[in-house]
Scaffold this active site. Structure first.
Site, PDB file in Angstrom:
ATOM      1  CB  SER A  20       5.343  -1.408  12.223  1.00  0.00           C
ATOM      2  OG  SER A  20       4.890  -0.076  12.426  1.00  0.00           O
ATOM      3  CG  HIS A  43      -5.769   1.764   5.408  1.00  0.00           C
ATOM      4  ND1 HIS A  43      -5.377   2.790   6.234  1.00  0.00           N
ATOM      5  CD2 HIS A  43      -4.715   0.932   5.302  1.00  0.00           C
ATOM      6  CE1 HIS A  43      -4.114   2.574   6.594  1.00  0.00           C
ATOM      7  NE2 HIS A  43      -3.690   1.455   6.050  1.00  0.00           N
ATOM      8  CD  GLU A  89      -3.185  -2.610   7.691  1.00  0.00           C
ATOM      9  OE1 GLU A  89      -2.031  -2.692   7.280  1.00  0.00           O
ATOM     10  OE2 GLU A  89      -3.928  -1.659   7.435  1.00  0.00           O
ATOM     11  N   GLY A  94       2.368   2.413  10.810  1.00  0.00           N
ATOM     12  CA  GLY A  94       3.267   3.557  10.612  1.00  0.00           C
ATOM     13  C   GLY A  94       4.019   3.999  11.856  1.00  0.00           C
ATOM     14  CD  GLU A 113      -3.017   5.661   6.630  1.00  0.00           C
ATOM     15  OE1 GLU A 113      -3.015   5.657   5.394  1.00  0.00           O
ATOM     16  OE2 GLU A 113      -2.055   5.239   7.309  1.00  0.00           O
ATOM     17  CG  ASN A 161      -1.746   1.189   1.412  1.00  0.00           C
ATOM     18  OD1 ASN A 161      -1.853   2.004   0.496  1.00  0.00           O
ATOM     19  ND2 ASN A 161      -2.361   1.337   2.580  1.00  0.00           N
ATOM     20  CD1 TRP A 162       3.803   1.101  -2.523  1.00  0.00           C
ATOM     21  CD2 TRP A 162       3.709   1.932  -4.600  1.00  0.00           C
ATOM     22  NE1 TRP A 162       4.586   0.307  -3.334  1.00  0.00           N
ATOM     23  CE2 TRP A 162       4.543   0.797  -4.606  1.00  0.00           C
ATOM     24  CE3 TRP A 162       3.496   2.611  -5.792  1.00  0.00           C
ATOM     25  CZ2 TRP A 162       5.169   0.339  -5.764  1.00  0.00           C
ATOM     26  CZ3 TRP A 162       4.111   2.163  -6.950  1.00  0.00           C
ATOM     27  CH2 TRP A 162       4.944   1.039  -6.926  1.00  0.00           C
ATOM     28  CE  LYS A 163      -0.226   3.435   4.589  1.00  0.00           C
ATOM     29  NZ  LYS A 163      -0.140   3.561   6.038  1.00  0.00           N
TER      30      LYS A 163
HETATM   31  P1  PGA Z   1       3.045   0.496   7.678  1.00  0.00           P
HETATM   32  O1  PGA Z   1       1.574   0.666   7.043  1.00  0.00           O
HETATM   33  O2  PGA Z   1       3.598  -0.796   7.111  1.00  0.00           O
HETATM   34  O3  PGA Z   1       3.785   1.692   7.221  1.00  0.00           O
HETATM   35  O4  PGA Z   1       2.875   0.402   9.141  1.00  0.00           O
HETATM   36  C1  PGA Z   1       0.695  -0.403   6.943  1.00  0.00           C
HETATM   37  C2  PGA Z   1      -0.623   0.043   6.363  1.00  0.00           C
HETATM   38  O5  PGA Z   1      -1.041   1.195   6.583  1.00  0.00           O
HETATM   39  O6  PGA Z   1      -1.285  -0.739   5.677  1.00  0.00           O
END
Ligand code: PGA
Length: 236
Positions: A197, A87, A153, A159, A89, A9-11
């Site tokens: 992470s 997700h 998650e 993150g 976010e 997931n490159w966001k």
């Molecule tokens: P991260 O993100 O690996 O940077 O913790 C995971 C995600 O948001 O899917």
């Protein structure tokens, strides 16, 4: 055992297409799904030989006057096999709720794309199973699980560099499989990924020790060296 699925997931990264192509070229493996920003999807798809592409979100309608939105039909046309939905976010920053995500799951399935449905507790506590159950049931009850992928998650791990302790993740996986089985008889066969992470060092532990069927990777999937190292570690 089949290879674990690794979803990147490159966001909202990277900012340059050239860089996106470079990352894609080192991660072109059969078990990899690259989820770049929408505007790079077609170009990335073009250069991939083995890996698949996915989107990071979509809208809950197929067509119409919805300025700025992307239809799952367009994602299908762009060659996407997967869409990440729900997700944390999206839930927190864009106020997506269970009802909205449910609508998206149904629509995505109806066009032949697999949703990667994200769930996970907010805070670090060993007693958070009920929160996870509520999310799973709210999002998936009454839906055929055949083409669903679940991504566990925990939000405290996303993150932050603090991945979920392995014993907690393992327990959650067991619990999630049980809830999925309650939702549907063969629900325990639904692939469950771990995300939060993950790095080149801990990746294989979530697969081999905790038993997840794959990983959802954020930050590390943007660094060519560490991402290719991670892929090597989970497949060897
Ligand atoms: P991260 O993100 O690996 O940077 O913790 C995971 C995600 O948001 O899917």
């Amino acid at each position: 055992m089949s290879q674990p699925l690794v979803v990147a997931n490159w966001k909202m990264n990277p900012q340059k297409l050239k860089e996106a192509k470079e990352i894609a070229s080192v991660s072109d493996e059969k078990n990899v799904v690259l989820c770049p920003p929408f505007v790079f999807l077609l170009e990335i798809k073009k250069i991939l030989k083995k890996a698949n592409t996915g989107a990071q979100n979509c809208f809950s309608k197929k067509r119409g006057a919805f300025t700025g939105e992307i239809s799952p039909l367009m994602l299908k046309e762009a060659g996407c096999k997967y869409v990440i939905l729900g997700h944390s976010e999206r839930r927190e920053l864009f106020e997506e709720d269970t009802k909205k995500i449910r609508e998206k799951i149904a629509l995505v399935l109806s066009v032949g794309i697999s949703p990667i449905v994200c769930i996970g507790e907010k805070r670090k506590s060993r007693k958070n199973e009920e929160e996870v159950k509520k999310q799973l049931v709210g999002l998936l009850k009454g839906t055929s699980l055949k083409h669903i992928i679940v991504a566990y998650e925990p939000r405290f791990a996303i993150g932050t560099g603090n991945s979920c302790p392995l014993d907690v993740a393992k327990k959650r996986l067991f619990f999630i499989k049980k809830v999925l089985q309650d939702i549907e008889k063969k629900g325990e066969k639904t692939p469950v990924l771990y995300g939060g992470s993950v790095n080149a060092k801990n990746a294989s532990l979530y697969i081999k020790d905790a038993g997840f069927q794959g990983l959802l990777i954020g930050g590390v999937s943007l660094k060519k060296e560490s991402f290719s190292k991670l892929l090597k570690n989970v497949t060897k």
